[in-house]
Motif scaffolding. Structure first.
Motif, mmCIF file in Angstrom:
data_model
loop_
_atom_site.group_PDB
_atom_site.id
_atom_site.type_symbol
_atom_site.label_atom_id
_atom_site.label_comp_id
_atom_site.label_asym_id
_atom_site.label_seq_id
_atom_site.Cartn_x
_atom_site.Cartn_y
_atom_site.Cartn_z
ATOM 1 N N UNK B 179 0.654 -1.595 -0.226
ATOM 2 C CA UNK B 179 -0.189 0.383 -0.410
ATOM 3 C C UNK B 179 0.808 1.061 -0.282
ATOM 4 N N UNK B 181 0.598 5.056 1.711
ATOM 5 C CA UNK B 181 -0.037 5.725 2.557
ATOM 6 C C UNK B 181 0.044 7.222 2.593
ATOM 7 N N UNK B 182 -1.016 7.738 3.023
ATOM 8 C CA UNK B 182 -0.590 9.398 3.248
ATOM 9 C C UNK B 182 -1.204 10.024 4.685
ATOM 10 N N UNK B 183 -0.600 11.041 5.544
ATOM 11 C CA UNK B 183 -0.528 11.696 6.757
ATOM 12 C C UNK B 183 -0.598 12.641 6.562
ATOM 13 N N UNK B 184 -1.144 13.645 7.287
ATOM 14 C CA UNK B 184 -0.805 15.107 7.519
ATOM 15 C C UNK B 184 0.014 15.527 8.390
ATOM 16 N N UNK B 187 1.708 10.568 12.222
ATOM 17 C CA UNK B 187 1.707 10.110 13.251
ATOM 18 C C UNK B 187 0.330 9.148 13.445
ATOM 19 N N UNK B 188 -0.430 8.900 12.439
ATOM 20 C CA UNK B 188 -1.738 8.624 11.600
ATOM 21 C C UNK B 188 -1.807 8.726 10.495
ATOM 22 N N UNK B 189 -1.843 6.954 10.031
ATOM 23 C CA UNK B 189 -1.877 7.086 7.984
ATOM 24 C C UNK B 189 -2.950 6.473 7.951
ATOM 25 N N UNK B 190 -3.321 7.190 6.642
ATOM 26 C CA UNK B 190 -5.018 6.278 5.848
ATOM 27 C C UNK B 190 -4.469 5.960 4.586
ATOM 28 N N UNK B 191 -5.026 4.942 3.839
ATOM 29 C CA UNK B 191 -4.247 3.640 2.923
ATOM 30 C C UNK B 191 -4.939 4.993 1.887
ATOM 31 N N UNK B 213 -7.399 14.030 -2.790
ATOM 32 C CA UNK B 213 -6.392 14.793 -1.893
ATOM 33 C C UNK B 213 -5.104 14.180 -1.658
ATOM 34 N N UNK B 215 -2.305 14.141 1.118
ATOM 35 C CA UNK B 215 -1.666 14.498 2.208
ATOM 36 C C UNK B 215 -0.153 14.777 2.186
ATOM 37 N N UNK B 219 4.069 7.133 2.686
ATOM 38 C CA UNK B 219 5.153 5.995 2.561
ATOM 39 C C UNK B 219 4.419 5.349 2.417
ATOM 40 N N UNK B 221 3.317 0.577 2.141
ATOM 41 C CA UNK B 221 3.638 -0.291 3.266
ATOM 42 C C UNK B 221 3.347 -1.863 2.461
#
Lengths: 70, 240
Positions: B179, B181-184, B187-191, B213, B215, B219, B221
Motif C-alpha cells: 500500500x 499511505x498518506x498522513x498530515x 503519526x496516523x496513516x490512512x490508505x 487530496x 496529504x 509512505x 507498507x
C-alpha cells in the motif's frame, strides 16, 4: 473516551484499523484531520433518520373492514 | 552546494524485472504541448500550455537467457499497461523516481562486428510521465508486516498520485499486500493506494492512480501472510 468509526483503512499508534472498526484510542493530534478528511467519523454524530411510522392497516383495508362490518 | 549524482547508481525497473544489470543508459523526456495564441496586436508570439506527454528510452546489452533483457523487452512489445520506473539516483527511498505506465513502442537489437550485441527500446507513457520519489528501497523483506519511513512533501496536493509497484523476486509462501499511505502529521496513516494482492511466489509490476487530496506525508507498507520466504519490492509515487 470518544469513539470513532473507521471509514478508510488506517494505521495509528502501532495498530491497524479497517473500515467499519470502532476505535477510541486515536492519537489526539490526528483526530482533527482524520475527521475532516472523512477517514473516521465520530460514532453517533451522524443525524439519525426519523423512524418511518409503522402502518399496520392500509386505508383500503380499513375501508374493506368497515364495509364488512356495515 | 549542488548535489550531483553519478549515473552508475541509476536503476530501471520494468514490470517484474530489475533491468539495471542489462542497461547502461536511460533517458526520460517530459514534454508539454503549447497552443499558439498570438493575435494581430502582438509583437511576439504567445502560447498557452496544452497536453503533457513523456517517453523513456533505454539502451544496453543483449542477453537472451530467461528473464534477461531480450526476452523481457521482446515480451513487452504489444502488451498494454506496463509499469516503468527509472531511478536516476539509485533505488534508495526518498530519492527521485521517474515513473509511468505505458507501452513499449520500439525494441532494437544491433550486432556490430567489433562490439557487444546491443539493445535499445523506447516507452511511450500512457497517461503521463511523472517525477516522484522512491518510497522504499529495492528491499527484500520477510517479516509479516512493515513500513518505510514517511516522506514529507511539505504540503498537501489535490490531484492524486501515480504509484508504481515492482515485485522483482518472490519466494514467499503466502500473499503479499502493498500500500501507499498518506498522513498530515506523520503519526496516523490512512490508505491511499492498495495494489492488487500479490500471490505466493509471484512477481509483478503495477501502476495505480488515485484522485483527489494527497496529504503532505507519503509512505509505503507491506503485509505478508504465510511463514517462509522473502519478497523483493520497490514502490514509487508521484504527485500528479
Amino acid at each position: 473516551m470518544t469513539a470513532y468509526r473507521v471509514l478508510v483503512g488506517l494505521d495509528y499508534a502501532g495498530k491497524r484499523a479497517e473500515p467499519g472498526d470502532i476505535v477510541s484510542d486515536l492519537p489526539p493530534k490526528s483526530v482533527g484531520w482524520l475527521t475532516a478528511q472523512n477517514i473516521v467519523e465520530k460514532v453517533g454524530d451522524a443525524p439519525k433518520a426519523p423512524a418511518a411510522p409503522v402502518e399496520t392497516e392500509s386505508p383500503k383495508m380499513r375501508e374493506q373492514q368497515s364495509q364488512e362490518e356495515g | 552546494m549542488p548535489t550531483f549524482r553519478h549515473g552508475k547508481r541509476t536503476a530501471v525497473l520494468l514490470n517484474a524485472t530489475d533491468m539495471s544489470p542489462f542497461l547502461n543508459e536511460a533517458t526520460q523526456t517530459q514534454e508539454i504541448e503549447t497552443a499558439e495564441t498570438t493575435t494581430f496586436a502582438d509583437e511576439d508570439k504567445t502560447y498557452i500550455t496544452g497536453l503533457g506527454d513523456g517517453t523513456i528510452s533505454v539502451s544496453g546489452m543483449f542477453d537472451s537467457t530467461a528473464g534477461a533483457s531480450d526476452p523481457v523487452l521482446r515480451g513487452t512489445i504489444g502488451q498494454e499497461d506496463n509499469t516503468f520506473t527509472v531511478l536516476p539516483e539509485g533505488t534508495v527511498a526518498g530519492r527521485r523516481s521517474i515513473i509511468a505506465n505505458g507501452q513499449l513502442t520500439s525494441y532494437e537489437v544491433s550486432s556490430p562486428v567489433g562490439d557487444v550485441v546491443a539493445i535499445s527500446a523506447e516507452v511511450q507513457a500512457d497517461g503521463g510521465l511523472f517525477s516522484g520519489l522512491a518510497l522504499s528501497d529495492l528491499a527484500t523483506v520477510s517479516a509479516s508486516a512493515g513500513q518505510d519511513t514517511g516522506i514529507d512533501n511539505g504540503s498537501a496536493t489535490s490531484n492524486g498520485v501515480l504509484a508504481n509497484l515492482h515485485v522483482t523476486e518472490n519466494t514467499h509462501d503466502g500473499n503479499a499486500v502493498f500500500k501507499v499511505q498518506h498522513s498530515t502529521d506523520g503519526v496516523s496513516w490512512a490508505d491511499l493506494v492498495t495494489f492488487t494482492t500479490v500471490s505466493a511466489s509471484s512477481t509483478t509490476g503495477e501502476s495505480v492512480t488515485s484522485t483527489g487530496n494527497v496529504n503532505a506525508y507519503l509512505r509505503s507498507t507491506y503485509t505478508l501472510s504465510g511463514s517462509a520466504g522473502s519478497v523483493t519490492y520497490h514502490i514509487s509515487a508521484a504527485r500528479r
